[in-house]
Design a protein around this motif. Sequence first.
Motif, PDB file in Angstrom:
ATOM      1  N   LYS A  35       0.731  -1.281   0.138  1.00 24.29           N
ATOM      2  CA  LYS A  35      -0.047  -0.148  -0.064  1.00 24.29           C
ATOM      3  C   LYS A  35       0.793   1.380  -0.067  1.00 24.29           C
ATOM      4  N   SER A  82      -9.883   8.332   8.859  1.00 23.73           N
ATOM      5  CA  SER A  82     -10.874   7.569   7.733  1.00 23.73           C
ATOM      6  C   SER A  82     -11.487   8.608   6.703  1.00 23.73           C
ATOM      7  N   THR A 126      -9.180   8.387   4.066  1.00 22.71           N
ATOM      8  CA  THR A 126      -9.314   6.904   3.273  1.00 22.71           C
ATOM      9  C   THR A 126     -10.649   6.921   2.197  1.00 22.71           C
ATOM     10  N   GLN A 177     -21.214  -1.186   1.150  1.00 25.26           N
ATOM     11  CA  GLN A 177     -21.547  -2.113   2.196  1.00 25.26           C
ATOM     12  C   GLN A 177     -20.730  -1.641   3.410  1.00 25.26           C
ATOM     13  N   GLY A 178     -21.470  -1.252   4.642  1.00 19.80           N
ATOM     14  CA  GLY A 178     -20.748  -0.797   5.668  1.00 19.80           C
ATOM     15  C   GLY A 178     -20.707   0.497   5.884  1.00 19.80           C
ATOM     16  N   LEU A 179     -21.643   1.194   6.874  1.00 20.49           N
ATOM     17  CA  LEU A 179     -21.266   2.739   7.297  1.00 20.49           C
ATOM     18  C   LEU A 179     -20.789   3.059   8.528  1.00 20.49           C
ATOM     19  N   GLY A 180     -19.513   2.558   8.742  1.00 19.27           N
ATOM     20  CA  GLY A 180     -18.967   2.934   9.590  1.00 19.27           C
ATOM     21  C   GLY A 180     -17.941   4.221   9.349  1.00 19.27           C
ATOM     22  N   LYS A 181     -16.807   4.292  10.100  1.00 17.79           N
ATOM     23  CA  LYS A 181     -16.000   5.514   9.834  1.00 17.79           C
ATOM     24  C   LYS A 181     -15.698   5.900   8.285  1.00 17.79           C
ATOM     25  N   GLY A 189     -17.202   3.971   5.540  1.00 15.13           N
ATOM     26  CA  GLY A 189     -18.212   3.912   4.556  1.00 15.13           C
ATOM     27  C   GLY A 189     -19.417   4.952   4.612  1.00 15.13           C
ATOM     28  N   ALA A 217     -26.068  -0.349   2.996  1.00 15.84           N
ATOM     29  CA  ALA A 217     -26.397  -1.392   3.902  1.00 15.84           C
ATOM     30  C   ALA A 217     -25.417  -1.655   4.986  1.00 15.84           C
ATOM     31  N   VAL A 243     -29.018  -5.999   3.949  1.00 15.41           N
ATOM     32  CA  VAL A 243     -27.628  -6.397   4.229  1.00 15.41           C
ATOM     33  C   VAL A 243     -27.412  -7.596   3.131  1.00 15.41           C
ATOM     34  N   CYS A 276     -17.005  -1.651   2.355  1.00 16.94           N
ATOM     35  CA  CYS A 276     -16.512  -1.002   3.494  1.00 16.94           C
ATOM     36  C   CYS A 276     -16.650  -1.549   4.927  1.00 16.94           C
ATOM     37  N   ALA A 277     -16.841  -2.766   5.021  1.00 11.48           N
ATOM     38  CA  ALA A 277     -17.126  -3.232   6.296  1.00 11.48           C
ATOM     39  C   ALA A 277     -15.866  -4.359   6.609  1.00 11.48           C
ATOM     40  N   GLY A 286     -13.259  -0.083   0.076  1.00 14.89           N
ATOM     41  CA  GLY A 286     -12.390   0.765   1.338  1.00 14.89           C
ATOM     42  C   GLY A 286     -11.985  -0.576   2.196  1.00 14.89           C
ATOM     43  N   ASN A 293     -10.116  -3.733   3.846  1.00 14.34           N
ATOM     44  CA  ASN A 293      -8.895  -4.408   3.901  1.00 14.34           C
ATOM     45  C   ASN A 293      -9.162  -5.689   3.417  1.00 14.34           C
ATOM     46  N   ASN A 334      -7.564   2.023  -0.738  1.00 16.38           N
ATOM     47  CA  ASN A 334      -7.994   2.669   0.599  1.00 16.38           C
ATOM     48  C   ASN A 334      -6.656   3.346   1.170  1.00 16.38           C
TER      49      ASN A 334
HETATM   50  N1  LIG Z   1     -10.594   3.743   8.905  1.00 13.11           N
HETATM   51  C1  LIG Z   1      -9.531   3.689   8.107  1.00 13.11           C
HETATM   52  O1  LIG Z   1      -9.099   4.836   7.671  1.00 13.11           O
HETATM   53  C2  LIG Z   1      -9.339   2.687   7.001  1.00 13.11           C
HETATM   54  C3  LIG Z   1      -8.384   2.533   6.294  1.00 13.11           C
HETATM   55  C4  LIG Z   1      -8.082   1.450   5.565  1.00 13.11           C
HETATM   56  C5  LIG Z   1      -8.810   0.542   5.363  1.00 13.11           C
HETATM   57  N2  LIG Z   1      -9.696   0.308   6.271  1.00 13.11           N
HETATM   58  C6  LIG Z   1     -10.712  -0.868   6.544  1.00 13.11           C
HETATM   59  O2  LIG Z   1     -12.153  -0.448   5.784  1.00 13.11           O
HETATM   60  C7  LIG Z   1     -12.905  -1.313   6.629  1.00 13.11           C
HETATM   61  C8  LIG Z   1     -13.882  -0.267   7.250  1.00 13.11           C
HETATM   62  O3  LIG Z   1     -13.131   0.585   8.300  1.00 13.11           O
HETATM   63  P1  LIG Z   1     -13.987   1.426   9.410  1.00 13.11           P
HETATM   64  O4  LIG Z   1     -12.747   2.121  10.095  1.00 13.11           O
HETATM   65  O5  LIG Z   1     -15.112   2.495   8.585  1.00 13.11           O
HETATM   66  O6  LIG Z   1     -14.594   0.398  10.245  1.00 13.11           O
HETATM   67  P2  LIG Z   1     -15.947   0.819  11.192  1.00 13.11           P
HETATM   68  O7  LIG Z   1     -15.702  -0.378  12.098  1.00 13.11           O
HETATM   69  O8  LIG Z   1     -15.961   2.098  11.641  1.00 13.11           O
HETATM   70  O9  LIG Z   1     -17.089   0.337  10.383  1.00 13.11           O
HETATM   71  C9  LIG Z   1     -17.538  -0.837   9.780  1.00 13.11           C
HETATM   72  C10 LIG Z   1     -19.016  -0.909   9.542  1.00 13.11           C
HETATM   73  O10 LIG Z   1     -19.438  -2.148   8.785  1.00 13.11           O
HETATM   74  C11 LIG Z   1     -20.586  -2.558   9.452  1.00 13.11           C
HETATM   75  N3  LIG Z   1     -20.724  -4.013   9.272  1.00 13.11           N
HETATM   76  C12 LIG Z   1     -20.239  -5.220   9.780  1.00 13.11           C
HETATM   77  N4  LIG Z   1     -20.604  -6.170   9.320  1.00 13.11           N
HETATM   78  C13 LIG Z   1     -21.263  -5.860   8.188  1.00 13.11           C
HETATM   79  C14 LIG Z   1     -22.163  -6.627   7.193  1.00 13.11           C
HETATM   80  N5  LIG Z   1     -22.172  -7.786   7.192  1.00 13.11           N
HETATM   81  N6  LIG Z   1     -22.885  -5.865   6.260  1.00 13.11           N
HETATM   82  C15 LIG Z   1     -22.979  -4.397   6.508  1.00 13.11           C
HETATM   83  N7  LIG Z   1     -22.477  -3.744   7.415  1.00 13.11           N
HETATM   84  C16 LIG Z   1     -21.734  -4.453   8.142  1.00 13.11           C
HETATM   85  C17 LIG Z   1     -20.442  -2.373  10.888  1.00 13.11           C
HETATM   86  O11 LIG Z   1     -21.772  -2.201  11.464  1.00 13.11           O
HETATM   87  C18 LIG Z   1     -19.986  -0.828  10.731  1.00 13.11           C
HETATM   88  O12 LIG Z   1     -20.898   0.204  10.612  1.00 13.11           O
HETATM   89  C19 LIG Z   1     -12.160  -2.234   7.448  1.00 13.11           C
HETATM   90  O13 LIG Z   1     -12.133  -3.236   6.620  1.00 13.11           O
HETATM   91  C20 LIG Z   1     -10.875  -1.660   7.615  1.00 13.11           C
HETATM   92  O14 LIG Z   1      -9.967  -2.215   7.859  1.00 13.11           O
HETATM   93  C21 LIG Z   1     -10.427   1.435   7.225  1.00 13.11           C
END
Ligand SMILES: NC(=O)c1ccc[n+]([C@@H]2O[C@H](COP(=O)([O-])OP(=O)(O)OC[C@H]3O[C@@H](n4cnc5c(N)ncnc54)[C@H](O)[C@@H]3O)[C@@H](O)[C@H]2O)c1
Length: 355
Positions: A71, A143, A146, A174-178, A180, A197, A218, A232-233, A254, A256, A282
């Motif tokens: 990376k 994030s 990213t 897919q995935g609305l964390g930091k 998504g 989702a 989902v 992005c989950a 997004g 890994n 990412n």
């Molecule tokens: N944060 C960064 O800067 C960064 C950098 C490079 C890679 N990543 C990768 O990106 C991905 C997301 O990181 P993040 O920091 O947003 O994590 P996060 O924990 O904030 O968000 C992950 C989201 O995915 C959701 N989720 C889990 N399982 C799911 C499913 N089956 N279907 C739908 N949603 C689901 C969770 O509820 C959560 O909202 C990870 O794989 C992380 O390794 C993150």
Amino acid sequence: MSFPDTLTTFDADDFEQLTVVRDPESGIRSAVAIHDTTMGPSLGGVRMRAYPSLDDAVRDAMALARAMTYKSALAGLELGGGKSVIDAEPTPANKAAFLPVYARHVASLGGRYVPGADMGTDASDMEVLAKDVPVVSSRRDPSPFTARGVLRAIGATLERAGHDGLAGRRVAVQGLGKVGSSLAGMLRAAGAEVLVADVDDDRVRAARDTAGAVAVPVGEILAADVDVLCPCAAGGVLTPVVLDALRARAIVPGANNPLADPALAVTLAGRGVDYVPDFVANAGGVIVCEAEVLGGGPGLDDEIAGKIRAIGATAVRILDDADRRGTDTVTVAHELARARLAARAAARPAFPALV
Ligand SMILES: NC(=O)c1ccc[n+]([C@@H]2O[C@H](COP(=O)([O-])OP(=O)(O)OC[C@H]3O[C@@H](n4cnc5c(N)ncnc54)[C@H](O)[C@@H]3O)[C@@H](O)[C@H]2O)c1
């Protein structure tokens, strides 16, 4: 002293250093994998989770460290690849017991590994580590950067496919964390139709209300009929079964390691799906971590923006090369990273460190 776990033999030929700490007094089990420091000190997150075994923990650290080398090399950074794991649930009690011991583990490496936040750890944990570790990263959340990088890779992939930018294109997140949630907002701002989702309904509601995204169950998001799919989950979500049902024309992750098996990149190439490797798309987070730990002058923000823009150009170069050679994008990206490492190796002393 007796250890409950035995470590098996690892395929670690390409690793510079692997240290495992098992401290009976605190109960910590941690591993730091330093894959390659040709480009600079190794940087990568601290993953805190309970693994099925110590072997699994070490293997995860190694796979993630290797990906960090690629990376950073592909993003043109002065950083090598490393990663670490603490084999425990990320509870407040475990953090209080383990982080100070883990900090001494990292400090013993003399600046060859720079920790950052990852699954189970955050900026406040980096402040704890900073008491003993001279250089830590992710003291501000990477994030949004990213997400910006993933957005660039999506835009460049669409333009390469003949579309005029993001306006009117359909993108599934897919995935609305930091990552998504930021990405969904940026995609909407750029005029894309965004399908989302998450297993957390509140996050879906927030994306719908604030970013105007369309909620999808989902179980259906990975098969959505879209121009671009953005996992992005968790990692490993792109399995052979998922790829059989895939309708997206491109995948820009997004997350890994989204491929359940790296060889599935060949399957995607065979089906004509544009796959931008995760360690290309990412890289925005590690770009901002480089700036955080290596510093820079007044032009630093422009430099960061330039490196994030370059993610789009790197994605296109890799897609073009893969098409021209009739191979897959992961193979091409690995070769390009290795070529950059080889070119630098002759000109750089071994074991650079930040102290
Ligand atoms: N944060 C960064 O800067 C960064 C950098 C490079 C890679 N990543 C990768 O990106 C991905 C997301 O990181 P993040 O920091 O947003 O994590 P996060 O924990 O904030 O968000 C992950 C989201 O995915 C959701 N989720 C889990 N399982 C799911 C499913 N089956 N279907 C739908 N949603 C689901 C969770 O509820 C959560 O909202 C990870 O794989 C992380 O390794 C993150």
